[in-house]
Design a protein around this motif. Sequence first.
Motif, PDB file in Angstrom:
ATOM      1  N   SER A 177       0.793  -1.231   0.000  1.00 43.94           N
ATOM      2  CA  SER A 177       0.000   0.000   0.000  1.00 43.94           C
ATOM      3  C   SER A 177       0.824   1.280   0.000  1.00 43.94           C
ATOM      4  O   SER A 177       0.289   2.349  -0.239  1.00 43.94           O
ATOM      5  CB  SER A 177      -0.925   0.014   1.220  1.00 43.94           C
ATOM      6  OG  SER A 177      -1.806  -1.069   1.161  1.00 43.94           O
ATOM      7  N   THR A 222       2.787   3.710  -1.735  1.00 45.76           N
ATOM      8  CA  THR A 222       3.050   4.013  -3.148  1.00 45.76           C
ATOM      9  C   THR A 222       3.738   5.352  -3.358  1.00 45.76           C
ATOM     10  O   THR A 222       3.806   5.834  -4.488  1.00 45.76           O
ATOM     11  CB  THR A 222       1.738   3.970  -3.951  1.00 45.76           C
ATOM     12  OG1 THR A 222       0.826   4.915  -3.394  1.00 45.76           O
ATOM     13  CG2 THR A 222       1.123   2.579  -3.943  1.00 45.76           C
ATOM     14  N   GLU A 223       4.259   5.942  -2.301  1.00 46.32           N
ATOM     15  CA  GLU A 223       4.985   7.211  -2.431  1.00 46.32           C
ATOM     16  C   GLU A 223       6.450   6.889  -2.705  1.00 46.32           C
ATOM     17  O   GLU A 223       7.239   6.658  -1.788  1.00 46.32           O
ATOM     18  CB  GLU A 223       4.814   8.042  -1.170  1.00 46.32           C
ATOM     19  CG  GLU A 223       3.369   8.443  -0.935  1.00 46.32           C
ATOM     20  CD  GLU A 223       3.192   9.196   0.366  1.00 46.32           C
ATOM     21  OE1 GLU A 223       3.764  10.291   0.492  1.00 46.32           O
ATOM     22  OE2 GLU A 223       2.500   8.665   1.243  1.00 46.32           O
ATOM     23  N   ALA A 224       6.808   6.866  -3.991  1.00 49.43           N
ATOM     24  CA  ALA A 224       8.125   6.403  -4.428  1.00 49.43           C
ATOM     25  C   ALA A 224       9.269   7.166  -3.774  1.00 49.43           C
ATOM     26  O   ALA A 224      10.247   6.554  -3.328  1.00 49.43           O
ATOM     27  CB  ALA A 224       8.236   6.490  -5.949  1.00 49.43           C
ATOM     28  N   ALA A 272       5.429  -1.942  -3.040  1.00 50.13           N
ATOM     29  CA  ALA A 272       4.133  -2.044  -3.709  1.00 50.13           C
ATOM     30  C   ALA A 272       4.334  -2.324  -5.198  1.00 50.13           C
ATOM     31  O   ALA A 272       5.372  -1.995  -5.765  1.00 50.13           O
ATOM     32  CB  ALA A 272       3.361  -0.738  -3.525  1.00 50.13           C
ATOM     33  N   GLU A 297       3.223  -0.809  -7.656  1.00 54.16           N
ATOM     34  CA  GLU A 297       3.099   0.412  -8.449  1.00 54.16           C
ATOM     35  C   GLU A 297       4.354   0.559  -9.326  1.00 54.16           C
ATOM     36  O   GLU A 297       5.476   0.585  -8.811  1.00 54.16           O
ATOM     37  CB  GLU A 297       2.966   1.610  -7.506  1.00 54.16           C
ATOM     38  CG  GLU A 297       2.868   2.948  -8.173  1.00 54.16           C
ATOM     39  CD  GLU A 297       1.544   3.142  -8.881  1.00 54.16           C
ATOM     40  OE1 GLU A 297       1.547   3.844  -9.896  1.00 54.16           O
ATOM     41  OE2 GLU A 297       0.532   2.592  -8.438  1.00 54.16           O
ATOM     42  N   SER A 321       5.931   2.961 -10.791  1.00 59.41           N
ATOM     43  CA  SER A 321       6.874   4.036 -10.455  1.00 59.41           C
ATOM     44  C   SER A 321       7.677   3.690  -9.197  1.00 59.41           C
ATOM     45  O   SER A 321       8.853   4.042  -9.090  1.00 59.41           O
ATOM     46  CB  SER A 321       6.139   5.363 -10.264  1.00 59.41           C
ATOM     47  OG  SER A 321       5.255   5.294  -9.156  1.00 59.41           O
ATOM     48  N   VAL A 322       7.074   2.989  -8.259  1.00 56.86           N
ATOM     49  CA  VAL A 322       7.768   2.583  -7.036  1.00 56.86           C
ATOM     50  C   VAL A 322       8.825   1.532  -7.364  1.00 56.86           C
ATOM     51  O   VAL A 322       9.989   1.657  -6.977  1.00 56.86           O
ATOM     52  CB  VAL A 322       6.768   2.034  -5.988  1.00 56.86           C
ATOM     53  CG1 VAL A 322       7.496   1.386  -4.823  1.00 56.86           C
ATOM     54  CG2 VAL A 322       5.850   3.139  -5.497  1.00 56.86           C
TER      55      VAL A 322
END
Length: 142
Positions: free
Chosen positions: A36, A38-40, A61, A63, A65-66
């Motif tokens: 959860s 997802t702030e890369a 995650a 995601e 970009s992550v």
Amino acid sequence: MGNQPISSALQPSPALQAMLKTLSGRRFFKLIGGGSLTEADKLVAIAQVYSLSGADCIDVAPEPSVVQSVSQMLHALPIQPPVLMVSIPLDPDPHFQKIDLDEPACTGCGACLPVCPTEALSLPGPLTISQSLCYGCGRCVP
């Protein structure tokens, strides 16, 4: 695989071999970013510190970009990078439960407000829960 024998094609990478060794020696050290987070930019900074501190695995995650950002950082390290693991969140994600408001049971007394560590609850008016702040600790339920 070409002419490579099957047994050598199945050999784990050096990073995976190191991780398996620490697991068997009960010295495993892992960063759990989870499915959860997802702030890369935040995860890259944390993952770099963990990696340089000897982490065996970095869990992130799914995601894109992550995964890309953390992977690029890991490959730029001056050390053998830890294994990068991707966690697929379940529905519901057991790491990040949310409180469901039982409106008929809520009296609007506000006793839950001071026990909420993230200040996810608000009054006056009908009690509301900020789902982005709530992480499901359950302190408000009683």
